[in-house]
Design a protein around this motif. Structure first.
Motif, mmCIF file in Angstrom:
data_model
loop_
_atom_site.group_PDB
_atom_site.id
_atom_site.type_symbol
_atom_site.label_atom_id
_atom_site.label_comp_id
_atom_site.label_asym_id
_atom_site.label_seq_id
_atom_site.Cartn_x
_atom_site.Cartn_y
_atom_site.Cartn_z
ATOM 1 N N UNK A 26 4.605 -43.598 -6.551
ATOM 2 C CA UNK A 26 3.609 -42.700 -7.125
ATOM 3 C C UNK A 26 3.536 -42.846 -8.632
ATOM 4 N N UNK A 27 4.707 -42.966 -9.266
ATOM 5 C CA UNK A 27 4.722 -43.140 -10.722
ATOM 6 C C UNK A 27 3.930 -44.383 -11.105
ATOM 7 N N UNK A 28 4.217 -45.458 -10.397
ATOM 8 C CA UNK A 28 3.524 -46.717 -10.688
ATOM 9 C C UNK A 28 2.021 -46.563 -10.481
ATOM 10 N N UNK A 29 1.650 -45.956 -9.385
ATOM 11 C CA UNK A 29 0.230 -45.780 -9.079
ATOM 12 C C UNK A 29 -0.446 -44.907 -10.138
ATOM 13 N N UNK A 30 0.243 -43.855 -10.532
ATOM 14 C CA UNK A 30 -0.337 -42.951 -11.534
ATOM 15 C C UNK A 30 -0.565 -43.683 -12.845
ATOM 16 N N UNK A 31 0.431 -44.476 -13.248
ATOM 17 C CA UNK A 31 0.293 -45.229 -14.500
ATOM 18 C C UNK A 31 -0.876 -46.196 -14.410
ATOM 19 N N UNK A 32 -0.956 -46.911 -13.283
ATOM 20 C CA UNK A 32 -2.033 -47.887 -13.112
ATOM 21 C C UNK A 32 -3.392 -47.194 -13.122
ATOM 22 N N UNK A 33 -3.440 -46.015 -12.526
ATOM 23 C CA UNK A 33 -4.694 -45.255 -12.477
ATOM 24 C C UNK A 33 -5.146 -44.874 -13.888
ATOM 25 N N UNK A 34 -4.207 -44.365 -14.687
ATOM 26 C CA UNK A 34 -4.545 -43.988 -16.066
ATOM 27 C C UNK A 34 -5.011 -45.217 -16.834
ATOM 28 N N UNK A 35 -4.287 -46.334 -16.679
ATOM 29 C CA UNK A 35 -4.639 -47.547 -17.406
ATOM 30 C C UNK A 35 -6.045 -48.004 -17.020
ATOM 31 N N UNK A 36 -6.354 -47.973 -15.742
ATOM 32 C CA UNK A 36 -7.665 -48.412 -15.281
ATOM 33 C C UNK A 36 -8.757 -47.496 -15.821
ATOM 34 N N UNK A 37 -8.485 -46.181 -15.739
ATOM 35 C CA UNK A 37 -9.424 -45.203 -16.285
ATOM 36 C C UNK A 37 -9.652 -45.481 -17.770
ATOM 37 N N UNK A 38 -8.553 -45.806 -18.468
ATOM 38 C CA UNK A 38 -8.624 -46.091 -19.899
ATOM 39 C C UNK A 38 -9.536 -47.266 -20.189
ATOM 40 N N UNK A 39 -9.437 -48.321 -19.394
ATOM 41 C CA UNK A 39 -10.274 -49.500 -19.630
ATOM 42 C C UNK A 39 -11.754 -49.168 -19.416
ATOM 43 N N UNK A 40 -11.998 -48.342 -18.428
ATOM 44 C CA UNK A 40 -13.392 -47.940 -18.149
ATOM 45 C C UNK A 40 -13.966 -47.170 -19.342
ATOM 46 N N UNK A 41 -13.187 -46.221 -19.876
ATOM 47 C CA UNK A 41 -13.666 -45.436 -21.024
ATOM 48 C C UNK A 41 -13.812 -46.330 -22.246
ATOM 49 N N UNK A 42 -12.849 -47.241 -22.414
ATOM 50 C CA UNK A 42 -12.875 -48.106 -23.588
ATOM 51 C C UNK A 42 -14.136 -48.969 -23.592
ATOM 52 N N UNK A 43 -14.536 -49.422 -22.429
ATOM 53 C CA UNK A 43 -15.738 -50.236 -22.322
ATOM 54 C C UNK A 43 -16.934 -49.471 -22.886
ATOM 55 N N UNK A 45 -16.684 -46.801 -24.996
ATOM 56 C CA UNK A 45 -16.445 -46.492 -26.410
ATOM 57 C C UNK A 45 -16.705 -47.703 -27.284
ATOM 58 N N UNK A 46 -16.492 -48.908 -26.735
ATOM 59 C CA UNK A 46 -16.683 -50.132 -27.515
ATOM 60 C C UNK A 46 -18.150 -50.539 -27.520
ATOM 61 N N UNK A 47 -19.018 -49.691 -27.022
ATOM 62 C CA UNK A 47 -20.434 -50.023 -27.017
ATOM 63 C C UNK A 47 -20.764 -51.064 -25.968
ATOM 64 N N UNK A 48 -20.186 -50.940 -24.777
ATOM 65 C CA UNK A 48 -20.440 -51.838 -23.652
ATOM 66 C C UNK A 48 -20.162 -53.295 -23.996
ATOM 67 N N UNK A 49 -19.137 -53.511 -24.820
ATOM 68 C CA UNK A 49 -18.718 -54.887 -25.115
ATOM 69 C C UNK A 49 -17.399 -55.130 -24.393
ATOM 70 N N UNK A 50 -17.248 -56.326 -23.840
ATOM 71 C CA UNK A 50 -16.039 -56.603 -23.063
ATOM 72 C C UNK A 50 -14.849 -57.030 -23.919
ATOM 73 N N UNK A 51 -15.154 -57.475 -25.158
ATOM 74 C CA UNK A 51 -14.105 -58.097 -25.970
ATOM 75 C C UNK A 51 -12.876 -57.200 -26.146
ATOM 76 N N UNK A 52 -13.115 -55.949 -26.568
ATOM 77 C CA UNK A 52 -11.993 -55.032 -26.771
ATOM 78 C C UNK A 52 -11.293 -54.736 -25.450
ATOM 79 N N UNK A 53 -12.087 -54.605 -24.394
ATOM 80 C CA UNK A 53 -11.512 -54.297 -23.083
ATOM 81 C C UNK A 53 -10.560 -55.408 -22.665
#
Lengths: 374, 645
Positions: A26-43, A45-53
């Motif tokens: 569960x810990x691993x899954x939770x961490x992966x979930x947050x990380x994935x969510x983070x990449x989605x938001x970052x995309x 926030x970066x103005x729909x550019x993939x470079x930062x992601x």
């Protein structure tokens, strides 16, 4: 990954904790979930550019790698190495003071040939390790003078880091150490004495603060007083979060973030982007995952096989809580603007690696618990 | 961070554990921890509830308010760069100023077709490849709503041409701004340095908050060293914008804090005199006020025009400067390493007196050459017939090499080294500028470490007249002679004299940094060396007699001639110039007035020949200007009759 069944041999712990036994995965899954969510938001926030992601994904992958490696290191080895790590950490901090690279007006970086890194970042892990190591060898709860010794162990690196000047990290490092002392069972009377001491130290701290740091505290008390400077950040991020409403404006549709009103939107203020686009429900989801991670960490701590692992795991979990609490509190205008990133979501930083290293240690303690259980 | 090796899995802790566990009470501890963990969990739960409550307050209770605010949000934050501090000389002459200039800026978010716009712009104004490249690299770093400069320093015609066509270029604008200008051009280039556009590397090191809106940064000299003072702090404007993002009006602003003006200790007139005195020769002049270390003149000839660098030097201009055989970009005063030659002799004499290996009244026969006992090699004097019987005073006045060969032999290299470093030779002076060279005072230890060889006795002999490995910068020589002038009191040389206070508008002087004192066994030794140095310029037999002949003040000086072995610097071998480049360097160090020193000077004229004939007159003109406020007269007649060195 192997799943733990149960262990009736364990000494009794609060029943609620026992029910969450299988949470290594569960810990691993939770961490992966947050990380994935983070990449989605970052995309977004970066103005729909993939470079930062992409760059962030590489960092996260590195972090997960570090976690996997550390998960293999038994806590007995960690314990044996603790004083040496602490000593080297102190040497590095002194090294930064004497020969550090001045970056953005503060001496934080140490350049050793190929790598440039911040020793202060490493101390976020090493200080609680050292306090746990020190207290573990004694009977708990610790005696008075032992607590004061432990406080010195915390204060020495904290002062050095505050000198750099990096007050934010200094406070985070101290809190990690103080959590260990708290968890070791220091009497409430002594705890309140320490709290009082800290309260009395506040004016001294105020003296040590840089002008810009004082201003941040003042801005918190009255953000409208500085609408152009730090206040602008808070006002804009509050508008972003508030305008998100219950359901949010939808991914890539946040006007505050997409129309560039929100400063630092891919780093420290990324939570405002999230709040604007995913709304209150999204926020509650994220808080729930974060809370799950902290809960799981405390569970591992309670079940760990020795006091060292217990204290360290507990402190690391509470530190993780502090990170996201301080960041979200800052972005929503509850706390002053201190440069603390939103864990696993904010763009950049060595913080991802340290964070994942901490989770690696937790995983390792979890497997220890298992081997003992047999 | 290092991680423990897996091996330690079986190490010490395992045998320790059981013992401890019997003393400790693990059950009790576990219970204690559980209580604490529950308390902590409860506290985190409360704080989480606080966060959730805050979110509900913002997103549900006040949603309508914030929704309206976000829809009406038309206010942006725009950075206002601070004006850079000016640089003055000690008399208020401007050395660096800000002039208005025009640049072409593009705001990417408002440009529908960037490539097409650039192509159409190129028909109106010249855009070369480097402008284009810089623009694109900046485009990656900046937010799309921030304007990015494309061209700098537009001419009036270009501004007019663009203004006519402006309606066809949404998002492209002319911006007036201040640009750096150095009115004295090359005169103080090696001191003031220049600013240039912020490059990739610098950008990553800068505080983006303070440098928001700033395009230039100090690259060299004072401009670089005092960047933090000169730059100031960026201000902000709260600007209301229309739907296209064009600013409508300023709602509110926080003015930038301008950079502070600097006053240098440099004297622009003195600097000019020194440049003129050097004439066509390559060389350096450094003048210091001995009592406080203020640098009055710091000339490295030839120089370059720093204005070329401000907005990016063109490739042709740069390669012309870089490939010039006279190396105008090379700062000879700070980084030129020269053998000090005979200018080391006064310091050698002091060392001899201090260690008791010679006395003022000791005489010796100074023949045509010196020989080490049991060695056939002859160390020749510059004067083929020698100087006859000399004492210390005569040896300094006549620059008798044989006397100092003998002195070096008596002292030994270690004591020479230990004494000379006390005058700051072989170490950076700590001048407030960048890139200063260290110089070299050799010792057996150094030779072992640097070359892996043992020290040969013969090397001590040549070191006695400042040849061999010994190297010094003109700045170091000036600082050392200033220390001599002050009879041992050392001050760090400094270019910054005062900083303008932002409140009062007055210049506030900066403190001088005293470095302690060179203590001698007997203070009389100073006079026993300085006395003969005055004779150098006053006695008809002195090596620089001609410069003191009509001086209304007393000059203590010492000539020097440095042989050019190979070349002191790594210059290219140039067939046509070989004759000139193998000529000796002319050196002269001096201070005046001898009994109450106000100025200390070091002069080096590359490939000039004898120090007395070429370098000493330069020093005299500099001192005349400073002490008598007199413009230099024609080259003195006597100079023609002077002999070596």
């Amino acid at each position: 990954m192997r799943i733990i069944l149960d262990s009736k041999q364990h000494p009794p712990t609060p029943g609620a904790l026992i029910r969450l036994l299988r949470l290594d995965v569960t810990l691993l899954m939770a961490l992966a979930l947050v990380a994935a969510l983070g990449l989605v938001v970052l995309y977004s926030a970066a103005g729909a550019e993939l470079e930062m992601v992409e760059r962030q994904a590489i960092r996260l992958a590195t972090g997960f790698g570090v976690m996997l490696v550390l998960a293999q290191v038994p806590s007995t080895s960690l314990k044996a190495w603790t004083p040496w790590l602490y000593l080297s950490g102190m040497m590095l901090l002194l090294g930064v003071m004497l020969a550090g690279d001045v970056s953005k007006g503060a001496q934080r970086w140490l350049d050793i040939g190929l790598v440039r890194f911040q020793p202060a970042e490493v101390m976020k892990l090493v200080v609680p390790m050292m306090v746990a190591w020190y207290l573990e060898g004694r009977q708990l709860p610790p005696r008075h003078w032992q607590v004061w010794m432990a406080l010195i162990v915390v204060a020495a690196p904290a002062v050095l880091i505050a000198q750099q000047p990096d007050l934010g990290t200094a406070l985070l490092v101290s809190s990690a150490g103080l959590f260990v002392i708290f968890l070791a069972g220091v009497s409430w009377r002594l705890l309140s004495a320490i709290g009082l001491l800290g309260f009395l130290c506040a004016p001294v701290l105020w003296q040590f603060m840089h002008e810009y740091q004082r201003q941040r505290v003042m801005t918190l008390l009255n953000p409208e007083s500085d609408p152009l400077g730090a206040g602008y950040h808070i006002i804009q991020s509050k508008i972003a979060i508030g305008s998100g409403g219950l359901y949010g404006k939808g991914w890539l549709n946040g006007t505050q973030s997409q129309l560039d009103f929100l400063p630092e939107r891919s780093t420290d203020f990324i939570f405002a982007v999230y709040g604007e686009e995913f709304g209150f429900l999204g926020v509650i989801l994220l808080l729930a995952i974060y809370a799950l991670i902290v809960w799981r960490g405390l569970t591992i701590a309670a079940r760990a096989r020795d006091a060292y692992s217990r204290l360290l795991a507990g402190s690391l979990s509470l530190s993780f809580f502090i990170y996201f609490f301080v960041n979200i509190g800052m972005v929503s205008g509850l706390l002053p603007v201190v440069g603390v990133p939103l864990p696993l979501i904010s763009y950049g930083g060595t913080s991802i690696v340290t964070l994942m290293a901490a989770f690696g240690m937790l995983m390792s303690m979890h497997s220890q618990e298992r081997s003992q259980a047999r | 961070m290092q991680y423990p090796p897996l091996r330690s899995r079986n190490a010490a802790p395992r045998d320790r554990m059981p013992v401890q566990d019997t003393i400790k009470n693990p059950y009790q501890e576990r219970k204690l921890f559980a209580v604490r963990a529950v308390v902590a969990a409860f506290a985190t739960f409360l704080l989480l509830a606080l966060l959730a409550g805050r979110m509900a307050f913002l997103q549900i209770v006040n949603h309508d308010l914030f929704k309206t605010l976000s829809q009406e949000n038309r206010v942006k934050l725009v950075a206002v760069p601070p004006p850079r501090g000016l640089i003055y000389d000690r008399n208020g002459t401007v050395l660096a100023e800000n002039q208005p200039s025009y640049r072409l800026e593009i705001t990417p978010s408002q440009v529908p077709d960037l490539e097409g716009t650039l192509a159409r712009l190129a028909r109106i104004v010249d855009i070369d490849e480097s402008d284009r490249r810089r623009f694109y690299s900046e485009l990656q770093r900046k937010e799309p709503f921030q304007s990015i400069p494309l061209l700098f320093n537009l001419s009036e015609d270009e501004v007019a041409d663009f203004a006519v066509n402006r309606h066809g270029f949404p998002g492209v604008d002319i911006a007036a701004q201040l640009s750096r200008h150095y009115p004295t051009r090359g005169l103080a280039a090696h001191v003031v340095g220049y600013i240039g556009r912020i490059n990739e590397h610098e950008l990553s090191e800068l505080d983006s908050k303070d440098y928001n809106g700033t395009s230039h940064i100090g690259k060299l000299g004072i401009e670089k060293y005092y960047e933090s003072i000169l730059h100031g702090k960026a201000g902000f404007q709260h600007v209301e914008i229309n739907a296209q993002g064009r600013p409508l009006r300023i709602l509110d602003q926080q003015l930038p804090v301008p950079g502070a003006d600097l006053m240098l200790s440099l004297d622009e007139g003195l600097q000019r005199v020194a440049v003129q005195a050097l004439g066509e020769s390559n060389g350096a002049v450094v003048a210091i006020e001995p009592a406080n270390g203020e640098v009055l003149a710091l000339v490295s000839q030839p120089a370059y025009d720093p204005n070329l660098f401000v907005d990016g030097i063109s490739y042709t201009d740069y390669s012309a400067l870089r490939d010039d055989a006279d190396r105008p970009l090379f700062n000879r005063a700070l980084t030129g390493l020269y053998p000090p030659g005979s200018t080391i002799k006064p310091f050698m004499a002091l060392a001899g007196l201090e260690y008791g290996v010679t006395q003022a009244n000791r005489t010796m026969w100074a023949g045509p050459y010196f020989q080490l006992p049991g060695d056939s090699r002859r160390y020749r004097d510059w004067k083929p017939e020698g100087h006859g019987t000399v004492n210390l005073a005569l040896a300094i006045m006549r620059s008798a090499d044989v006397y100092f060969y003998d002195l070096a032999y008596r002292l030994g290299i270690q004591r020479m080294h230990d004494f000379l470093v006390r005058f700051g030779l072989g170490a950076v002076t700590g001048l407030d500028s960048s890139g200063e060279a260290r110089g070299l005072v050799p010792s057996p230890e150094w030779k072992r470490a640097a070359r892996g060889q043992v020290w040969f006795p013969g090397e001590t002999i040549s070191a006695g007249i400042g040849q061999g490995y010994m190297l010094a910068t003109p700045l170091q020589l000036a600082a050392a002679v200033a220390t001599l002038a002050m009879r041992g009191q050392r001050v760090q040389p400094r270019l910054l004299k005062a900083v303008r206070d932002s409140h009062s508008g007055e210049f506030k002087p900066v403190d001088h940094k005293f470095l302690g004192t060179v203590q001698l066994r007997d203070p009389i030794f100073w006079e026993q060396v300085i006395g003969p140095m005055v004779e150098v310029t006053r006695n008809p037999r002195g090596t620089a007699y001609h410069i003191g002949i009509d001086a209304p003040y007393s000059i203590a000086g010492k000539t020097g001639t440095a042989q050019v072995f190979g070349l002191a610097q790594d210059e290219k071998y140039d067939e046509e110039k070989i004759v000139k480049e193998l000529r000796d360097h002319a050196l002269f160090i001096a201070f005046a007035p001898a009994d109450a020193p106000r100025i200390a000077v070091a002069v080096i004229v590359e490939n000039g020949g004898g120090g007395g004939r070429v370098a000493a007159p330069v020093a005299r003109q500099v001192m005349d200007y400073y002490l008598l406020n007199r413009e230099p007269t024609l080259v003195m007649e006597a100079a023609k009759h002077a002999d070596h060195p």
